[in-house]
Enzyme design. Structure first.
Site, short mmCIF file in Angstrom:
data_model
loop_
_atom_site.label_atom_id
_atom_site.label_comp_id
_atom_site.label_asym_id
_atom_site.label_seq_id
_atom_site.Cartn_x
_atom_site.Cartn_y
_atom_site.Cartn_z
N LYS A 1 0.88 -1.28 0.13
CA LYS A 1 0.11 0.01 -0.09
C LYS A 1 0.84 1.12 -0.09
CE LYS A 1 -3.77 -1.90 2.89
NZ LYS A 1 -4.82 -1.65 1.97
N ARG B 1 -10.53 -11.21 2.32
CA ARG B 1 -11.40 -12.33 2.23
C ARG B 1 -10.76 -13.73 2.05
NH1 ARG B 1 -12.07 -9.12 -3.55
NH2 ARG B 1 -11.67 -7.55 -1.98
#
Length: 462
Positions: free
Chosen positions: A241, A315
């Site tokens: 990120k 997820r």
């Protein structure tokens, strides 16, 4: 330090009037002439958060009135009684006028929630005005909700150096001990032996071992399993990120914090159910053994997953936990996660988007959210988008290209791991207040859990 409980009744409590704009004219007409003149001279119009103190003959405060605003104010915001609390001087206060039942409960909860402060690293000063529990409310329930919210906020607000997988486990163990629940934890390489390959893969690069926390409580009644994403810090992995996106990643365990708060409410209320809480707790780090873009990974369910972005790791860890939950076929599975930026783009930070396989469950939750002022918004499990998560080279794609419908495709991905439990709900929460609002200081916040708690008796038919 927090002041989230009501004061016990005392004859010295000062009278506090909470008045809406709609009720203002009648309320002010009932005051004796000197006090009415004082209120009118003070310019009080029951604006949201407006406060006027009543002086006694000796100049000391002998009461107060606080404004709750009008219908437009209550549509555009909530918990205006928290603003009143913040403006009052220290002391014990008692509600002196009647309010409609739903507004009374909102004001009581607002008062308790406004007493929260996060003071682990710096002295905090919550408002010191205390309120005697108003007649007509369930004091124990309001205080239970406030305590659960404080627990959730504390977990999210704690930075990752003090809230890694081991500390999240400790928080779950403390919850279990408090309520007489049982807890088992699978840690490190034991995750491979236990067939949790995705949890292990996401967390293996970190110096702090990944783990699956499994809490159980209750022996009778319908079964509900809560699954919370516990990514204690998310660098994005090899798809690192940028700095701005990494700044708030201590909150990436917000789903776990929310289910811990919800579990506290369920257990503290003695809800007649069989509760299970599953938290995959990991740190998504960068190291030589980090998983890579392009890897194809096995899962507990037997489905293979192509990794197109290591920053879509939440997820993955949820997938193994959901597969485990599904094996027991409980009456209801609820997952909560700070899962996608797409959800924030769609509904902003205040709404908690959710998905539900059962229309009746969705309707019941939405109604409860309106009652308890815990806003949620239903999103669709849109079947035509299933092809977007099917890469061809593997069963599933963890990060479909193009960026369209990112929250929906993430929810569809998770649904693939819940195949034997007809009733499944998923919450894609933000878990953070980006600015201070009444009863919600800037920082970690619970989302959706009060709505679930209110809806739960109907959802489980108890």
């Amino acid at each position: 330090m927090t002041h989230i409980r009501f004061a016990d009744p005392t004859p010295d409590a000062l009278p506090l009037h909470l008045v809406t704009k709609e009720a203002f004219k009648v309320w002010v007409s009932l005051l004796d002439a000197p006090l009415r003149a004082w209120v009118e001279a003070s310019g009080f119009k029951a604006n949201a958060g407006q406060v006027v103190l009543f002086p006694g003959p000796d100049g000391a405060v002998q009461g107060a009135v606080g404004g709750l605003g009008g219908e437009v104010d209550r549509k555009r915001g909530r918990f205006h009684a928290a603003r009143v609390r913040a403006a009052l001087p220290a002391g014990t206060w008692a509600l002196a006028n009647e309010l409609p039942a739903e507004l009374l409960e909102e004001c009581a909860l607002a008062w308790c929630l406004a007493g929260y402060s996060f003071g682990r690293y710096k002295d905090a000063k919550p408002p010191e005005a205390a309120l005697v529990a108003p007649e007509g409310i369930d004091r124990a329930r309001i205080e239970r909700i406030a305590a659960a919210e404080a627990r959730t906020r504390d977990l999210i607000n704690t930075p990752a150096n003090d809230m890694g997988p081991a500390e999240l486990e400790a928080a779950a163990r403390a919850l279990a001990e408090e309520h007489g629940a049982t807890i088992t934890v699978t840690t490190g390489d034991a995750l491979l032996d236990g067939n949790f390959p995705l949890i292990h893969t996401v967390g293996r690069a970190a110096t702090r071992a990944p783990r699956l926390i499994d809490l159980r409580w209750g022996d009778t009644g319908p079964a509900i399993t809560l699954v919370g994403k516990g990514v204690c810090f998310d660098t994005g992995g090899l798809n690192l990120k940028p700095a701005a996106s990494m700044a708030l990643m201590k909150k990436d365990m917000g789903g776990a914090a929310n289910v811990i708060g919800l579990a506290h409410m369920i257990m503290d209320a003695g809800t007649p159910c069989r509760l299970r809480v599953l938290i995959p707790a990991v740190e998504n780090a960068v190291a030589g053994d980090a998983f890579r873009p392009g890897d194809i990974l096995p899962s507990r369910k037997g489905l293979t997953v192509e990794i197109n972005n290591t920053d879509a790791e939440g997820r993955l860890v949820l997938a193994d936990a959901l597969a485990l939950a599904d094996e027991e076929k409980p009456d209801l599975i609820i997952s909560m996660a700070t899962l996608t930026g797409a959800a924030r783009v769609a509904v902003g930070p205040d709404l908690a988007p959710f998905y539900a396989t059962d229309d009746g469950d969705a309707a019941a939750l939405s109604a409860a959210a309106d009652r308890v002022r815990d806003p949620v918004w239903r999103m669709p499990f849109w079947d035509p988008y299933e092809t977007m998560i099917e890469p061809g080279i593997a069963d599933l794609d963890n990060a479909p290209k193009g960026g369209f419908a990112g929250s929906i495709t993430a929810a569809l991905f998770l649904r693939r791991f819940v195949t034997d439990t007809p009733r499944y709900m998923h919450f894609d929460v933000f878990g953070w207040s980006p600015s201070a609002e009444p009863a919600r200081p800037k920082g970690g916040v619970g989302q959706g859990i009060r709505a679930i708690e209110d809806a739960l008796p109907g959802l489980l038919d108890i």
